[in-house]
Design a protein around this motif. Structure first.
Motif, PDB file in Angstrom:
ATOM      1  N   UNK A   9       0.828  -1.361  -0.012  1.00 59.46           N
ATOM      2  CA  UNK A   9       0.062  -0.072  -0.205  1.00 59.46           C
ATOM      3  C   UNK A   9       0.890   1.241   0.141  1.00 59.46           C
ATOM      4  N   UNK A  10       1.013   1.900  -1.171  1.00 62.25           N
ATOM      5  CA  UNK A  10       1.963   3.106  -1.432  1.00 62.25           C
ATOM      6  C   UNK A  10       1.677   4.299  -0.421  1.00 62.25           C
ATOM      7  N   UNK A  11       0.409   4.227  -0.457  1.00 58.67           N
ATOM      8  CA  UNK A  11      -0.224   5.655   0.366  1.00 58.67           C
ATOM      9  C   UNK A  11      -0.459   5.185   1.923  1.00 58.67           C
ATOM     10  N   UNK A  12      -0.387   6.462   2.790  1.00 60.32           N
ATOM     11  CA  UNK A  12      -0.717   6.565   4.102  1.00 60.32           C
ATOM     12  C   UNK A  12      -1.682   7.728   4.307  1.00 60.32           C
ATOM     13  N   UNK A  13      -2.860   7.417   4.989  1.00 58.73           N
ATOM     14  CA  UNK A  13      -3.509   8.711   5.404  1.00 58.73           C
ATOM     15  C   UNK A  13      -3.410   8.559   7.112  1.00 58.73           C
ATOM     16  N   UNK A  14      -2.719   9.795   7.470  1.00 60.55           N
ATOM     17  CA  UNK A  14      -2.855  10.000   8.669  1.00 60.55           C
ATOM     18  C   UNK A  14      -4.136  10.779   9.337  1.00 60.55           C
ATOM     19  N   UNK A  15      -4.668  10.187  10.166  1.00 58.01           N
ATOM     20  CA  UNK A  15      -5.875  10.485  10.886  1.00 58.01           C
ATOM     21  C   UNK A  15      -6.035  10.495  12.373  1.00 58.01           C
ATOM     22  N   UNK A  16      -7.159  11.003  12.997  1.00 55.75           N
ATOM     23  CA  UNK A  16      -7.136  11.018  14.553  1.00 55.75           C
ATOM     24  C   UNK A  16      -8.645  11.127  14.701  1.00 55.75           C
ATOM     25  N   UNK A  56       5.975   8.947  11.520  1.00 58.89           N
ATOM     26  CA  UNK A  56       5.607   9.607  10.129  1.00 58.89           C
ATOM     27  C   UNK A  56       5.646  10.932  10.264  1.00 58.89           C
ATOM     28  N   UNK A  57       4.929  11.309  11.353  1.00 57.97           N
ATOM     29  CA  UNK A  57       4.660  12.744  11.425  1.00 57.97           C
ATOM     30  C   UNK A  57       6.051  13.717  11.541  1.00 57.97           C
ATOM     31  N   UNK A  58       7.029  13.056  12.287  1.00 58.98           N
ATOM     32  CA  UNK A  58       8.538  13.624  12.526  1.00 58.98           C
ATOM     33  C   UNK A  58       9.210  13.395  11.166  1.00 58.98           C
ATOM     34  N   UNK A  59       9.071  12.373  10.445  1.00 59.00           N
ATOM     35  CA  UNK A  59       9.813  11.981   9.422  1.00 59.00           C
ATOM     36  C   UNK A  59       9.511  13.072   8.173  1.00 59.00           C
ATOM     37  N   UNK A  60       8.043  13.263   7.993  1.00 60.36           N
ATOM     38  CA  UNK A  60       7.411  13.986   6.809  1.00 60.36           C
ATOM     39  C   UNK A  60       7.279  15.569   7.204  1.00 60.36           C
ATOM     40  N   UNK A  61       7.593  15.755   8.516  1.00 54.91           N
ATOM     41  CA  UNK A  61       7.382  17.371   9.108  1.00 54.91           C
ATOM     42  C   UNK A  61       5.848  17.782   9.070  1.00 54.91           C
ATOM     43  N   UNK A  71       4.613   6.890   0.155  1.00 48.02           N
ATOM     44  CA  UNK A  71       5.923   6.507   0.852  1.00 48.02           C
ATOM     45  C   UNK A  71       6.995   6.239  -0.111  1.00 48.02           C
ATOM     46  N   UNK A  72       6.656   5.854  -1.378  1.00 50.78           N
ATOM     47  CA  UNK A  72       7.889   5.811  -2.438  1.00 50.78           C
ATOM     48  C   UNK A  72       8.338   7.021  -2.819  1.00 50.78           C
ATOM     49  N   UNK A  73       7.840   7.970  -3.122  1.00 49.75           N
ATOM     50  CA  UNK A  73       8.333   9.511  -3.395  1.00 49.75           C
ATOM     51  C   UNK A  73       8.486  10.272  -2.146  1.00 49.75           C
ATOM     52  N   UNK A  74       7.807  10.199  -1.110  1.00 47.61           N
ATOM     53  CA  UNK A  74       8.118  11.082  -0.255  1.00 47.61           C
ATOM     54  C   UNK A  74       7.203  12.163  -0.181  1.00 47.61           C
ATOM     55  N   UNK A  75       6.259  12.051  -1.116  1.00 48.72           N
ATOM     56  CA  UNK A  75       5.197  13.303  -1.357  1.00 48.72           C
ATOM     57  C   UNK A  75       4.007  13.301  -0.393  1.00 48.72           C
ATOM     58  N   UNK A  76       3.852  14.496  -0.058  1.00 43.50           N
ATOM     59  CA  UNK A  76       2.762  14.628   1.044  1.00 43.50           C
ATOM     60  C   UNK A  76       1.351  15.387   0.414  1.00 43.50           C
ATOM     61  N   UNK A  77       0.360  15.350   0.943  1.00 45.99           N
ATOM     62  CA  UNK A  77      -0.816  16.077   0.443  1.00 45.99           C
ATOM     63  C   UNK A  77      -1.429  16.525   1.717  1.00 45.99           C
ATOM     64  N   UNK A  78      -1.339  17.924   2.030  1.00 50.28           N
ATOM     65  CA  UNK A  78      -1.925  18.259   3.258  1.00 50.28           C
ATOM     66  C   UNK A  78      -3.435  18.846   2.947  1.00 50.28           C
ATOM     67  N   UNK A  79      -3.513  19.397   1.729  1.00 48.68           N
ATOM     68  CA  UNK A  79      -4.718  19.937   1.245  1.00 48.68           C
ATOM     69  C   UNK A  79      -5.705  19.181   0.672  1.00 48.68           C
ATOM     70  N   UNK A  89      -3.608  13.787  -6.673  1.00 45.91           N
ATOM     71  CA  UNK A  89      -2.373  13.114  -5.805  1.00 45.91           C
ATOM     72  C   UNK A  89      -2.227  11.475  -6.006  1.00 45.91           C
ATOM     73  N   UNK A  90      -3.497  10.908  -5.886  1.00 43.35           N
ATOM     74  CA  UNK A  90      -3.608   9.644  -5.840  1.00 43.35           C
ATOM     75  C   UNK A  90      -3.175   8.837  -7.235  1.00 43.35           C
ATOM     76  N   UNK A  91      -3.613   9.558  -8.132  1.00 42.75           N
ATOM     77  CA  UNK A  91      -3.543   9.032  -9.452  1.00 42.75           C
ATOM     78  C   UNK A  91      -2.123   9.464 -10.117  1.00 42.75           C
ATOM     79  N   UNK A  92      -1.715  10.422  -9.521  1.00 44.96           N
ATOM     80  CA  UNK A  92      -0.039  10.984 -10.062  1.00 44.96           C
ATOM     81  C   UNK A  92       1.149  10.346  -9.451  1.00 44.96           C
ATOM     82  N   UNK A  93       0.705   9.400  -8.760  1.00 45.47           N
ATOM     83  CA  UNK A  93       2.034   8.624  -7.996  1.00 45.47           C
ATOM     84  C   UNK A  93       2.096   7.329  -8.597  1.00 45.47           C
TER      85      UNK A  93
END
Length: 93
Positions: A9-16, A56-61, A71-79, A89-93
């Motif tokens: 699973x190349x994507x991770x969703x951080x949630x709370x 993950x929060x620390x690693x990706x700021x 994860x493979x590219x290190x890209x982050x989407x906050x918006x 974002x999901x299709x472009x990776x």
């Protein structure tokens, strides 16, 4: 563990908990996107997986949730509020 997760699973969703934007993103992934990316995204929940979340929060700021990580590219989407941005974002990776 993160490398293995990235392979399956190349994507991770951080949630709370108590995060309206997190719920909106989950609903967006489920309804308009019809779950088409579900097999590629693994949720990491702040309260349920605190150690991995913190790493993950620390690693990706990251300072806000929800966040999508590729994860493979290190890209982050906050918006994550717009369907177009999330889908792109999901299709472009």
């Amino acid at each position: 563990m993160t490398e293995l997760a990235a392979e399956s699973r190349p994507f991770v969703m951080l949630t709370q908990n108590d995060c309206p934007q997190c719920e909106r993103l989950k609903l967006m992934l489920e309804k308009p996107l019809r779950g088409q990316f579900g097999s590629q995204i693994r949720a990491v929940h702040r309260q349920e997986q605190a150690e991995e979340f913190s790493i993950l929060v620390e690693q990706y700021g990251i300072q806000t949730t929800p966040a999508l990580l590729h994860l493979p590219s290190g890209r982050v989407l906050l918006n994550t509020g717009g369907l177009g941005e999330v889908k792109s974002f999901l299709m472009g990776s």
